[in-house]
Design a protein around this motif. Structure first.
Motif, PDB file in Angstrom:
ATOM      1  N   THR A  54       0.827  -1.210   0.000  1.00 56.46           N
ATOM      2  CA  THR A  54       0.000   0.000   0.000  1.00 56.46           C
ATOM      3  C   THR A  54       0.862   1.260   0.000  1.00 56.46           C
ATOM      4  OG1 THR A  54      -1.708  -1.198   1.218  1.00 56.46           O
ATOM      5  CG2 THR A  54      -1.867   1.201   1.199  1.00 56.46           C
ATOM      6  N   ILE A  55       1.915   1.269   0.783  1.00 56.53           N
ATOM      7  CA  ILE A  55       2.824   2.425   0.817  1.00 56.53           C
ATOM      8  C   ILE A  55       3.503   2.598  -0.534  1.00 56.53           C
ATOM      9  CG2 ILE A  55       4.956   3.316   1.840  1.00 56.53           C
ATOM     10  CD1 ILE A  55       4.046   1.994   4.489  1.00 56.53           C
ATOM     11  N   ALA A  56       3.975   1.504  -1.113  1.00 56.10           N
ATOM     12  CA  ALA A  56       4.611   1.579  -2.433  1.00 56.10           C
ATOM     13  C   ALA A  56       3.625   2.059  -3.487  1.00 56.10           C
ATOM     14  CB  ALA A  56       5.181   0.222  -2.821  1.00 56.10           C
ATOM     15  N   ALA A  57       2.393   1.572  -3.442  1.00 56.77           N
ATOM     16  CA  ALA A  57       1.370   2.012  -4.396  1.00 56.77           C
ATOM     17  C   ALA A  57       1.079   3.497  -4.237  1.00 56.77           C
ATOM     18  CB  ALA A  57       0.090   1.205  -4.201  1.00 56.77           C
ATOM     19  N   PHE A  58       1.013   3.967  -3.009  1.00 54.12           N
ATOM     20  CA  PHE A  58       0.757   5.387  -2.746  1.00 54.12           C
ATOM     21  C   PHE A  58       1.838   6.265  -3.383  1.00 54.12           C
ATOM     22  CE2 PHE A  58       1.474   9.062   0.080  1.00 54.12           C
ATOM     23  CZ  PHE A  58       0.253   9.710  -0.084  1.00 54.12           C
ATOM     24  N   PHE A  59       3.106   5.909  -3.169  1.00 55.69           N
ATOM     25  CA  PHE A  59       4.192   6.700  -3.737  1.00 55.69           C
ATOM     26  C   PHE A  59       4.242   6.604  -5.261  1.00 55.69           C
ATOM     27  CE2 PHE A  59       6.284   6.323   0.570  1.00 55.69           C
ATOM     28  CZ  PHE A  59       6.103   7.658   0.879  1.00 55.69           C
ATOM     29  N   GLN A  60       3.953   5.438  -5.805  1.00 55.90           N
ATOM     30  CA  GLN A  60       3.979   5.277  -7.258  1.00 55.90           C
ATOM     31  C   GLN A  60       2.845   6.038  -7.927  1.00 55.90           C
ATOM     32  OE1 GLN A  60       6.161   3.673  -9.427  1.00 55.90           O
ATOM     33  NE2 GLN A  60       7.439   3.773  -7.615  1.00 55.90           N
ATOM     34  N   PHE A  61       1.649   6.002  -7.348  1.00 58.56           N
ATOM     35  CA  PHE A  61       0.517   6.711  -7.942  1.00 58.56           C
ATOM     36  C   PHE A  61       0.678   8.222  -7.847  1.00 58.56           C
ATOM     37  CE2 PHE A  61      -2.036   2.703  -7.225  1.00 58.56           C
ATOM     38  CZ  PHE A  61      -2.070   2.384  -8.563  1.00 58.56           C
ATOM     39  N   LEU A  62       1.402   8.699  -6.837  1.00 55.26           N
ATOM     40  CA  LEU A  62       1.682  10.129  -6.741  1.00 55.26           C
ATOM     41  C   LEU A  62       2.843  10.561  -7.636  1.00 55.26           C
ATOM     42  CD1 LEU A  62       1.256  10.884  -2.942  1.00 55.26           C
ATOM     43  CD2 LEU A  62      -0.309  11.398  -4.809  1.00 55.26           C
ATOM     44  N   GLY A  63       3.589   9.582  -8.158  1.00 50.39           N
ATOM     45  CA  GLY A  63       4.671   9.899  -9.082  1.00 50.39           C
ATOM     46  C   GLY A  63       6.019  10.119  -8.428  1.00 50.39           C
ATOM     47  N   PHE A  64       6.159   9.757  -7.165  1.00 47.71           N
ATOM     48  CA  PHE A  64       7.446   9.902  -6.496  1.00 47.71           C
ATOM     49  C   PHE A  64       8.391   8.794  -6.930  1.00 47.71           C
ATOM     50  CE2 PHE A  64       4.826  11.905  -3.008  1.00 47.71           C
ATOM     51  CZ  PHE A  64       5.225  13.187  -3.302  1.00 47.71           C
ATOM     52  N   ALA A  65       9.657   9.144  -7.085  1.00 51.27           N
ATOM     53  CA  ALA A  65      10.691   8.161  -7.404  1.00 51.27           C
ATOM     54  C   ALA A  65      11.854   8.383  -6.449  1.00 51.27           C
ATOM     55  CB  ALA A  65      11.149   8.310  -8.840  1.00 51.27           C
ATOM     56  N   PHE A  66      12.250   7.324  -5.764  1.00 44.41           N
ATOM     57  CA  PHE A  66      13.316   7.422  -4.783  1.00 44.41           C
ATOM     58  C   PHE A  66      14.639   6.879  -5.306  1.00 44.41           C
ATOM     59  CE2 PHE A  66       9.402   7.140  -2.288  1.00 44.41           C
ATOM     60  CZ  PHE A  66       9.515   8.292  -1.539  1.00 44.41           C
ATOM     61  N   PHE A  67      14.592   5.887  -6.187  1.00 48.45           N
ATOM     62  CA  PHE A  67      15.800   5.201  -6.615  1.00 48.45           C
ATOM     63  C   PHE A  67      16.224   5.552  -8.041  1.00 48.45           C
ATOM     64  CE2 PHE A  67      13.845   2.502  -3.370  1.00 48.45           C
ATOM     65  CZ  PHE A  67      14.899   2.401  -2.482  1.00 48.45           C
ATOM     66  N   PHE A  68      15.296   5.918  -8.903  1.00 51.42           N
ATOM     67  CA  PHE A  68      15.585   6.212 -10.302  1.00 51.42           C
ATOM     68  C   PHE A  68      14.962   7.543 -10.686  1.00 51.42           C
ATOM     69  CE2 PHE A  68      15.392   1.598  -9.928  1.00 51.42           C
ATOM     70  CZ  PHE A  68      16.646   1.257 -10.391  1.00 51.42           C
ATOM     71  N   VAL A  69      15.599   8.228 -11.621  1.00 53.73           N
ATOM     72  CA  VAL A  69      15.068   9.489 -12.121  1.00 53.73           C
ATOM     73  C   VAL A  69      13.997   9.177 -13.166  1.00 53.73           C
ATOM     74  CG1 VAL A  69      15.630  11.637 -13.301  1.00 53.73           C
ATOM     75  CG2 VAL A  69      17.261  10.613 -11.716  1.00 53.73           C
ATOM     76  N   GLN A  70      12.826   9.766 -12.978  1.00 54.40           N
ATOM     77  CA  GLN A  70      11.759   9.548 -13.938  1.00 54.40           C
ATOM     78  C   GLN A  70      12.012  10.375 -15.191  1.00 54.40           C
ATOM     79  OE1 GLN A  70       7.982  10.361 -12.157  1.00 54.40           O
ATOM     80  NE2 GLN A  70       7.953   8.421 -11.071  1.00 54.40           N
TER      81      GLN A  70
END
Length: 106
Positions: A7-23
């Motif tokens: 759920t936490i990973a889905a929340f960050f992905q749906f908001l468009g946050f990237a922690f490890f790679f540049v989008q």
């Protein structure tokens, strides 16, 4: 995999946050984003079924297990969406654009 980590990973992905790679700034391709969302949902569903946490972390505290699962889930989700899906989407979009361009009037 723990539902909280997914759920936490889905929340960050749906908001468009990237922690490890540049989008990519161009959002992979100008195609509709429905395919990206479906691919992300399928990846998260897969991660929910898979046990990423190692056996050596099983005796650890529950909070450390959640931290390791959350970080690894975010990492794998970013690899799947940014690297794998963007590459497939760009390739298919370019292929279809070239094919439709060659079928048009000359």
């Amino acid at each position: 995999m723990d539902i909280i980590a997914v759920t936490i990973a889905a929340f960050f992905q749906f908001l468009g946050f990237a922690f490890f790679f540049v989008q990519p700034k161009d959002c992979c391709s100008p195609s509709p984003i429905l395919g990206s969302w479906l691919f992300l949902l399928a990846t998260l569903r897969f991660l929910w079924d898979v046990s990423i946490i190692s056996r050596r972390f099983i005796p650890c505290n529950r909070i450390w297990q959640l931290v390791v699962e959350t970080i690894s889930t975010i990492f794998v989700a970013e690899i799947a969406t940014i690297i794998i899906w963007c590459g497939i989407e760009r390739f298919l979009y370019g292929l279809i654009e070239d094919f439709l361009g060659s079928c048009g009037p000359t």
